[in-house]
Design an enzyme around this catalytic site. Sequence first.
Site, short mmCIF file in Angstrom:
data_model
loop_
_atom_site.label_atom_id
_atom_site.label_comp_id
_atom_site.label_asym_id
_atom_site.label_seq_id
_atom_site.Cartn_x
_atom_site.Cartn_y
_atom_site.Cartn_z
N ASN A 71 -64.36 -3.27 -39.63
CA ASN A 71 -63.21 -2.84 -39.15
C ASN A 71 -62.49 -3.54 -37.96
O ASN A 71 -63.06 -3.59 -36.93
CB ASN A 71 -63.32 -1.17 -38.86
CG ASN A 71 -62.03 -0.46 -38.12
OD1 ASN A 71 -62.07 0.36 -37.36
ND2 ASN A 71 -60.95 -0.82 -38.65
N GLY A 72 -61.29 -4.25 -38.21
CA GLY A 72 -60.65 -4.82 -37.25
C GLY A 72 -60.09 -6.03 -37.91
O GLY A 72 -59.80 -6.12 -39.13
N TYR A 78 -52.62 8.39 -33.33
CA TYR A 78 -52.32 8.73 -34.83
C TYR A 78 -53.58 8.33 -35.78
O TYR A 78 -54.10 9.27 -36.66
CB TYR A 78 -51.30 7.81 -35.38
CG TYR A 78 -51.12 7.63 -36.93
CD1 TYR A 78 -50.54 8.55 -37.60
CD2 TYR A 78 -51.71 6.45 -37.51
CE1 TYR A 78 -50.28 8.49 -38.99
CE2 TYR A 78 -51.52 6.30 -38.99
CZ TYR A 78 -51.07 7.50 -39.47
OH TYR A 78 -50.78 7.28 -40.97
N CYS A 134 -59.60 0.70 -41.21
CA CYS A 134 -60.91 0.84 -42.22
C CYS A 134 -61.85 1.79 -41.45
O CYS A 134 -62.01 2.07 -40.21
CB CYS A 134 -61.42 -0.43 -42.10
SG CYS A 134 -60.75 -1.97 -43.28
N GLY A 169 -58.78 4.71 -44.52
CA GLY A 169 -58.42 3.94 -45.59
C GLY A 169 -58.63 4.41 -46.87
O GLY A 169 -59.62 4.86 -47.06
#
Length: 469
Positions: free
Chosen positions: A108-109, A249, A5, A34
């Site tokens: 995010n997580g 990435y 995210c 995302g």
Amino acid sequence: MHDACGVVGISLSDTTANVSKQIYYALYALQHRGQESAGIAVHDGKVIRTHRGMGLVSEVFDEAQLGLLRGNVGIGHVRYATTGASCIENSQPLMAKYKDGAVAVAHNGNLINSRELREELQAAGDIFYSTSDTEVMAHIFVKELMRHDLVEAVRGMMRAIRGSYSLVMLLGDMVLGIRDPLGIKPLCIGQVESGYMVASESIAMDTLNGRLIRDVRPGEMVVIRGGEMTSYQLARCQGPNYCVFEYIYFARPDSIMDGRLIYDVRVNIGGMLAEEHPADADTVTPIPDSGITLAVGYHQRSGIRYKECLMKNRYIGRTFIMPDQSMREAAVRLKMNTIRPNIEGHELVLVDDSIVRGTTSRRIVDMVRNAGAKKVHVRIGSPPIVAPCYLGIDMASREELIAAYKTVPGVEAVINADSLGYVSHDGLVKAIGIPREHLCMGCLTGIYPLEIPGEKCQVAQTKITEYIE
Ligand code: SF4
């Protein structure tokens, strides 16, 4: 592999300014993190207004929509589902109301204890509208806020939750940026023309012609209000555990993360691959887009010429109509096509970031062989992915991960390569330039920085988190 995210929060000192367009552009810059849903929440001086929707930022917002989101303080989110189903209820920013107002949360997580926390809260009478762990955090935070001041409430929430979280919250006219004590997922602070911002990656600041100040420290909360920023170190751990896949990435190459330009790290990884796995070949070529910078590094270190052999169609959106069986080949070629003259008669080093299930790699190797490649040597910029990620990345289950049950020669045979080489753990750590004990490499080693409830996983080193009063 899917992204996680992206989060952003901006506070402008000019109370007549409209922040929603800036958040919109920042989310555009973070779109690679995302593509499933997007949302913005803005405080208009009295209340928080939100708009969320499924799809890309460009699909969810238009001028009229942004015009309704008036205010000088706000937060935004782009999502790829990691926990919870893919539906509008789970899109963010997520709102939670309490007697003195409301809070909007973008996360995010992934929390590893959200199930037990949800059960406890439900047993106490809380009602949930989504299946995401973000709502669990919002409930805990609101409960803490009814009993304590802001700093103590955040500390109380941090004590309760475990896992990875880079959080951006909107509470009245304040933007809060909070990073978990291990700093697993990224979050940084920047300055824009008339205020401050926090975001998952520094490219969000670049887009707004702003300036990266620094990363939010693991365990730190920053509060931005009325053009001023205050920092609170709420928790301290024995060193961080940054996610290595951000470097390999997820993050964009033009981002600076924890003091490192991602582009440079990827060139280093490519160079390391060339040292560890040289190949008798005449052309180095990437699998676009994520293999490009790694291939540049391989080319620079090996001296083998760099030439693009595959072209990706970047315009296949969510609404792409999947063709039936007879058009399957067309679908594959629509997504990725070969540049035949660059391939025919050549011995290739094909560079990619990772192999998850092996099916995509096999298809691409077959594609370049059909285009006339004499040899195909596959080089991968991560060590084999042998275990799932429980900390925020929707990779695949253990059963789906090819390297979890096949050796390197086994994978080499499945993907039909003449040779296969992965960068080593040591090579990767050296290329990133951060000590190994400060990285999360859970999916590469099966050893995680935290104990994962319900999973028989090894824990690297129990790092004690101290909460600072
Ligand atoms: S397990 Fe892998 S993908 Fe997940 S946070 Fe750790 S390094 Fe990143």
